[in-house]
Design an enzyme around this catalytic site. Structure first.
Site, PDB file in Angstrom:
ATOM      1  N   HIS A  21       1.083  -0.695  -0.146  1.00  0.00           N
ATOM      2  CA  HIS A  21      -0.236  -0.168   0.208  1.00  0.00           C
ATOM      3  C   HIS A  21       0.922   1.354   0.036  1.00  0.00           C
ATOM      4  O   HIS A  21       1.976   0.942   0.898  1.00  0.00           O
ATOM      5  CB  HIS A  21      -1.227  -0.202   1.167  1.00  0.00           C
ATOM      6  N   GLU A  27       0.656  -4.329  10.860  1.00  0.00           N
ATOM      7  CA  GLU A  27       0.170  -3.094  10.633  1.00  0.00           C
ATOM      8  C   GLU A  27       0.564  -2.178  11.987  1.00  0.00           C
ATOM      9  O   GLU A  27       0.687  -1.601  13.491  1.00  0.00           O
ATOM     10  CB  GLU A  27      -1.038  -2.270  11.308  1.00  0.00           C
TER      11      GLU A  27
HETATM   12 ZN   LIG Z   1      -2.227  -1.244   4.369  1.00  0.00          ZN
END
Ligand SMILES: [Zn+2]
Length: 429
Positions: A183, A380
């Protein structure tokens, strides 16, 4: 002096003109009390195609970025649904300008403060720098090899390195794979893979990790999106695929695992899953690496931000057969980070992605499990909240870059050693 002022003005102009796209965007915190409100909020988010940073659940506030021209409608819709909200940041562009200036100041200092030959940990390095660095490493260190895995939509070379004392020839060793920036906007994840490289190649203090394990490290899995997030749209998440209208595919919804069941069919959405599974070269590249090493890959970590979480599959709430062991190792890794994390950041949360975050299909770490990788995680990383105010999110502060690398490495070490023991046990060694 005049000339200096002029240069400063030009620099200022370029630095601050580039976030025009986000001028007036507001960051909202929203609070839902009932499941029905969660559904209403989801409808609003989908209707206006809003950028959801944190999904709201009863008891857990959400965070949504709303363009200026939609603010009024958005607030009216929330009020009609009985959802309370607060505007955390009136104009997110100001925060982006601040991030730029902090990173620029850090970059100006950077070159003077580095004693080791690797990349520094006070700036966020761009694609070209990292790309060159991987080649340099392979040219300098005999146990490092660099591979061109293929090209992105816009033609950028996607490189990864392998680190191995036996050139991947010793099949009694497990393989650990680390990956970041699938991402684009999740900048703080790059220091995590770069730090791992540093500790495995340049500043080796734990020899067993180098001797006993073969490593694959892919620092920039989505180079087009990443560069776009630097040059044009800081909050760009997808790759840069040309759809019929709107650009980009969410690469972490494009893998062939429950594809299309919990993702978006709308090319304008940030979770658009693409025309079909593996329609994108960037996700196909990760697939091919996973397949090439499927017999020895014991641990795969796909590093994202933000939220301080260690997540595992599957994204449809189904658990893998070894879920207890996966959860156990997840907790061990999270605790390793918590032990050294900064007090401002919260403790890590560990769990199944669909239970602690949201349902999601087509994710890379889910897919890795289907290829036979027993321990597969999505990290994360935290959003450090320092002087850019109390805003959580994707913005990076220079003083957290080294810490992000350092603390994530603590988890990777724990994971890699566990994986090595597990691999040897399974192999009867
Ligand atoms: Zn991500």
């Amino acid at each position: 002096m005049k000339q200096f002022s002029l240069i400063l003005c030009v620099v200022f102009h370029f630095a601050f003109a580039k976030h025009e796209l986000y001028d007036g965007h507001g960051l909202y915190q929203v609070n839902v009390e009932f499941v029905e409100q969660t559904q209403l909020l989801e409808e609003i988010q989908t209707r206006y195609n809003l950028d959801v940073w944190v999904y709201a659940y009863p008891g857990k506030p959400g965070q949504i970025l709303v363009p200026g021209h939609l603010k009024e409608q958005f607030q009216e819709e929330l009020a009609a649904a009985g959802i309370t909200y607060s505007l955390e940041v009136e104009n997110i562009k100001e925060k982006l300008d601040l991030e730029d200036s902090l990173l620029e100041v850090a970059a100006a200092r950077s070159n003077r403060s580095r004693s080791l030959p690797g990349l520094s940990f006070d700036v966020i390095h761009r694609y070209a720098v990292v790309d060159r660095y991987l080649v340099d490493l392979a040219n300098t260190y005999p146990n490092v090899r660099v591979f061109s895995a293929g090209r992105s939509v816009e033609g950028r070379d996607i490189k990864y390195i392998t680190i191995s004392t036996t050139n991947f020839q010793d099949t009694r060793k497990p393989v650990v794979m680390l990956q970041s920036l699938l991402h684009a906007r999740e900048w703080v994840t790059l220091p995590a893979t770069l730090y791992a490289i540093e500790k495995l190649v340049i500043d080796v203090t734990e020899r067993d990790l180098v001797n006993d394990i073969d490593w694959i490290i892919l620092p920039i899995a989505n180079p087009d999106g990443y560069e776009h997030s630097h040059t044009s749209a800081r909050f760009w998440r997808k790759n840069r695929a040309r759809n019929s209208f709107c650009m980009g595919v969410d690469l972490n919804r494009n893998f062939d695992i429950f594809w299309g069941t919990a993702s978006s069919t709308n090319p304008c959405s940030d979770t658009f899953h693409g025309r079909r599974a593996f329609s994108e070269p960037e996700s196909a590249i990760v697939r091919d690496i996973l397949h090439a090493h499927r017999n020895r890959l014991e641990l795969y970590i796909d590093i994202h931000s933000f939220g301080s979480m260690v997540l595992y599959g599957y994204g449809n709430r189904q658990l893998p057969p070894n879920a207890l062991a996966v959860n156990y190792l997840g907790v061990q890794m999270a605790q390793a980070i918590d032990a050294v994390k900064w007090p401002q950041n919260r403790n890590y949360i560990v769990g199944n992605v669909a239970m602690v975050l949201y349902m999601a299909s087509g994710g890379s770490s889910d897919y890795a499990m289907t290829t036979g990788v027993p321990f597969s995680y999505t990290f994360e990383l935290p959003s450090y909240r320092g002087i850019t105010s109390t805003v959580q999110g994707f913005l990076v502060e220079p003083d957290f870059i080294l810490q992000a690398g350092f603390e994530t490495w603590e988890a990777i070490k724990v994971g890699a050693r566990f994986a090595a023991r597990n691999f040897n046990r399974r192999a009867g060694q």
